[in-house]
Design an enzyme around this catalytic site. Structure first.
Site, mmCIF file in Angstrom:
data_model
loop_
_atom_site.group_PDB
_atom_site.id
_atom_site.type_symbol
_atom_site.label_atom_id
_atom_site.label_comp_id
_atom_site.label_asym_id
_atom_site.label_seq_id
_atom_site.Cartn_x
_atom_site.Cartn_y
_atom_site.Cartn_z
ATOM 1 N N ASP A 41 0.848 -1.194 0.000
ATOM 2 C CA ASP A 41 0.000 0.000 0.000
ATOM 3 C C ASP A 41 0.884 1.244 0.000
ATOM 4 O OD1 ASP A 41 -1.948 1.962 0.448
ATOM 5 O OD2 ASP A 41 -1.878 1.653 2.622
ATOM 6 N N ASP A 65 -4.219 3.887 2.759
ATOM 7 C CA ASP A 65 -5.613 3.501 3.019
ATOM 8 C C ASP A 65 -5.734 2.054 3.495
ATOM 9 O OD1 ASP A 65 -5.115 2.084 0.703
ATOM 10 O OD2 ASP A 65 -6.799 2.911 -0.441
ATOM 11 N N ASP A 94 -1.960 -1.484 -3.674
ATOM 12 C CA ASP A 94 -2.340 -0.770 -4.892
ATOM 13 C C ASP A 94 -1.306 -0.997 -6.000
ATOM 14 O OD1 ASP A 94 -0.239 1.075 -4.104
ATOM 15 O OD2 ASP A 94 -1.710 2.032 -2.781
ATOM 16 N N ASP A 101 -6.321 -12.137 -14.418
ATOM 17 C CA ASP A 101 -7.516 -12.959 -14.255
ATOM 18 C C ASP A 101 -8.594 -12.494 -15.223
ATOM 19 O OD1 ASP A 101 -7.759 -15.140 -12.422
ATOM 20 O OD2 ASP A 101 -7.269 -13.780 -10.790
ATOM 21 N N ASP A 119 -10.739 -17.624 -14.739
ATOM 22 C CA ASP A 119 -11.326 -17.921 -13.440
ATOM 23 C C ASP A 119 -12.658 -18.660 -13.601
ATOM 24 O OD1 ASP A 119 -11.447 -17.325 -10.405
ATOM 25 O OD2 ASP A 119 -13.389 -16.630 -11.155
ATOM 26 N N GLU A 175 -8.569 -22.285 -14.928
ATOM 27 C CA GLU A 175 -8.761 -22.671 -13.536
ATOM 28 C C GLU A 175 -9.683 -23.876 -13.519
ATOM 29 O OE1 GLU A 175 -10.280 -21.021 -9.209
ATOM 30 O OE2 GLU A 175 -11.340 -20.430 -11.011
ATOM 31 N N HIS A 192 -4.532 -17.843 -3.645
ATOM 32 C CA HIS A 192 -5.348 -16.959 -2.807
ATOM 33 C C HIS A 192 -6.566 -17.647 -2.206
ATOM 34 C CE1 HIS A 192 -6.999 -17.079 -6.815
ATOM 35 N NE2 HIS A 192 -8.138 -16.615 -6.359
ATOM 36 N N ASP A 193 -6.813 -18.908 -2.558
ATOM 37 C CA ASP A 193 -8.009 -19.615 -2.105
ATOM 38 C C ASP A 193 -7.729 -20.740 -1.115
ATOM 39 O OD1 ASP A 193 -9.924 -18.149 -3.491
ATOM 40 O OD2 ASP A 193 -9.738 -19.363 -5.304
#
Length: 549
Positions: free
Chosen positions: A21, A25, A29, A98, A200, A254, A321-322
């Site tokens: 970041d 915030d 990013d 993705d 995806d 995927e 990420h899953d």
């Protein structure tokens, strides 16, 4: 051998919300990625796979897209994106994005139009079922509390289909206009110069639109009923003709259907569909609190290698990420063995046939986080499954233990850059808690330690690049029934290597077959190999690769 750049690449996956970041915030990013490109280059990787950065209300952390040609405000601007891509290409790093087109957000203009009236031109962009026909046959929803994939919408007295969250209505690929919209999106990003797409949930896009009842318990074998629908190959071949074949890019699916035949059909070069399959059978191992069987692990990865040895191409990964952090699930994340087991697992990923994927932070040996309460979680899947378990009267202590181990939030904690507050990820309040172990596990500390997970990862990547045997060589499993050691050879032309991996916290002696003659150590995560004749003594979580005579 059919050489391709994407076969020889090492891919680094970035979950942008959690990487770096720059504006305080608490959300990663694009400028944060730009700032850290020299670090990524130092890893030796060739490709960045970036999770979604498109405009989104963030019901599912960016996988619910409201505008496919815009950047999410939290991540920056299109100018930031263009600069990021230029800077990547300057460093010879390619970008794969993705492509999330099984569903959109319910806030996408298409769906807003679609739900407004039954005769709207966009009505047929989604799957609608008129309520006067009665409720449609049940369909399972991955993310909905009630596991009901049909959502009633009073505006037009109809139900719409959502395989995932109710805020992620499924697009109707049976409508050729939808497919052309998708191809237009692909061309938009390819014109900018990106280098490929990860598709995806793509195996779900084709539906049997009669929506006939499915047998009881079908959700236990969901891929069989949801995946590889009747027109999927027709759609992929059309996509390849109209878009993919016009560019030098990589495409990865995927999921891989429910059979090897399904997987091969997606990536057989003669069929002209996709390049690479990303199967989940390896990720399905050990999804309980009792650990996992190494014999099953070896059997799965060996079976997939064999299935695609002659046609198609595999992705090799142990995290994304899953799923939980790699070292917490397949290694040992305690203080004693974390580093050794992290190095061992990266040795596996980077020495197998197939394109290796490293998930951000796994080069450091980042671990699962230990959340105490459901209020700590941000993932919609975790929150909804908690609610569903509570309503069903399940043992919530047991549920929370399993969630703590398997939650997707484990893989989404902020990247650990240094020892400053919030691990150098942000100078604000991070969107998800930073793992408290960041003082010991971070880039700054590991960069300065020659024996760190990070520096071992760099060496292993370099070894893969120097020896094509790791990319294209034949794979042969040794000792399939051994409960501690995963051993295999890779062979290409006159070059042959032996990979020995101790997946346990106990030392073990391995007696090599008579035809396996050691020449020299190529890499050793402990720099201490013990060989006695045909016996190799492996320390806990030791990984050694030998060049063979």
């Amino acid at each position: 051998m059919n050489k391709k750049w994407w076969k020889e690449a090492v891919i680094y996956q970035i979950y942008p919300r959690s990487f770096k970041d720059t504006n305080g915030d608490g959300v990663g990013d694009l400028r944060g990625i730009i700032e850290k490109l020299d670090y990524i280059k130092s890893l030796g990787v060739d490709v960045i796979w970036l999770n979604p950065i498109y405009a989104s209300p963030n019901d599912d952390n960016g996988y619910d897209i409201s505008d496919y040609k815009a950047i999410m405000d939290e991540f920056g601007t299109m100018d930031d994106f263009d600069e990021m891509l230029r800077e990547m290409h300057k460093r010879n790093i390619r970008l794969v994005m993705d492509l999330v087109v099984n569903h959109s957000s319910d806030e996408h203009r298409w769906f807003q139009e679609s739900r407004s009236s039954r005769d709207n031109p966009y009505r047929d962009y989604y799957h609608w079922w008129p309520a006067e026909k009665g409720k449609p046959a049940p369909r399972f929803s991955f993310f909905d509390v009630n596991s009901d994939a049909w959502m009633y919408d009073s505006t037009t007295n109809a139900y719409y289909l959502h395989y995932f969250s109710r805020k992620q209505p499924d697009l109707k690929w049976e409508n050729p206009k939808v497919r052309q919209e998708v191809y237009d999106i692909m061309r938009f990003w390819l014109a900018k110069g990106i280098d490929g797409f990860r598709m995806d949930a793509f195996q779900y896009v084709s539906k049997d639109t009669t929506f006939k009842p499915l047998p009881e318990g079908y959700e236990k074998d969901i891929i069989k009923y949801y995946g590889m629908g009747p027109n999927l190959h027709e759609y992929l071949q059309e996509m390849n003709r109209e878009v993919i074949s016009q560019y030098d890019i990589m495409t990865v699916a995927e999921g891989a259907g429910s059979t090897f035949e399904d997987a091969i059909s997606l990536v057989d070069p003669e069929r002209k569909e996709l390049d690479m399959v990303y199967h989940f059978e390896g990720m399905d191992i050990g999804n309980g609190l009792g650990g996992y069987s190494l014999k099953e692990f070896k059997e799965v990865y060996s079976r997939w290698d064999n299935a695609l040895a002659d046609k198609g191409w595999l992705s090799i990964f142990l995290a994304n990420h899953d799923v939980p952090r790699m070292v917490s699930k397949f290694g040992n994340d305690g203080d004693v063995f974390r580093q050794a087991s992290s190095k061992m697992l990266n040795t596996f990923i980077l020495s197998m046939r197939g394109t290796p994927y490293c998930y951000y932070g796994d080069e450091l040996g980042m671990t699962n986080i230990d959340f105490d309460d459901i209020s700590d979680y941000k993932d919609i899947s975790a929150i909804n499954s908690y609610q569903a378990a509570k309503e069903a009267g399940k043992d919530m202590d047991e549920f929370m233990k399993k969630l703590n181990f398997l939650s997707r939030d484990n893989a989404r904690t902020p990247m650990q850059w240094d020892t400053t507050s919030y691990a150098g990820f942000t100078n604000g309040t991070p969107w998800l808690a930073v793992n408290p172990n960041f003082k010991a596990i971070n880039v700054e500390v590991e960069n300065n330690d020659p024996a760190s997970c990070l520096n071992y990862f760099r060496k292993m990547v370099q070894l893969r690049k120097e020896y094509p045997v790791f990319v294209y060589g034949d794979y042969e499993l040794l000792f399939p029934d051994h409960e501690q050691v995963y051993a295999y050879t890779r062979e290409l032309d006159d070059e042959k290597v032996l990979v020995l991996l101790n997946f346990s916290e106990k030392p073990v002696k391995v007696t090599l077959p008579a035809n396996v003659k050691l020449k020299e150590v190529m890499i050793d995560n402990m720099d201490d190999d013990e060989v006695e004749g045909s016996d190799v003594n492996l320390k806990p979580y030791q990984a050694i690769i030998y060049l063979l005579l």
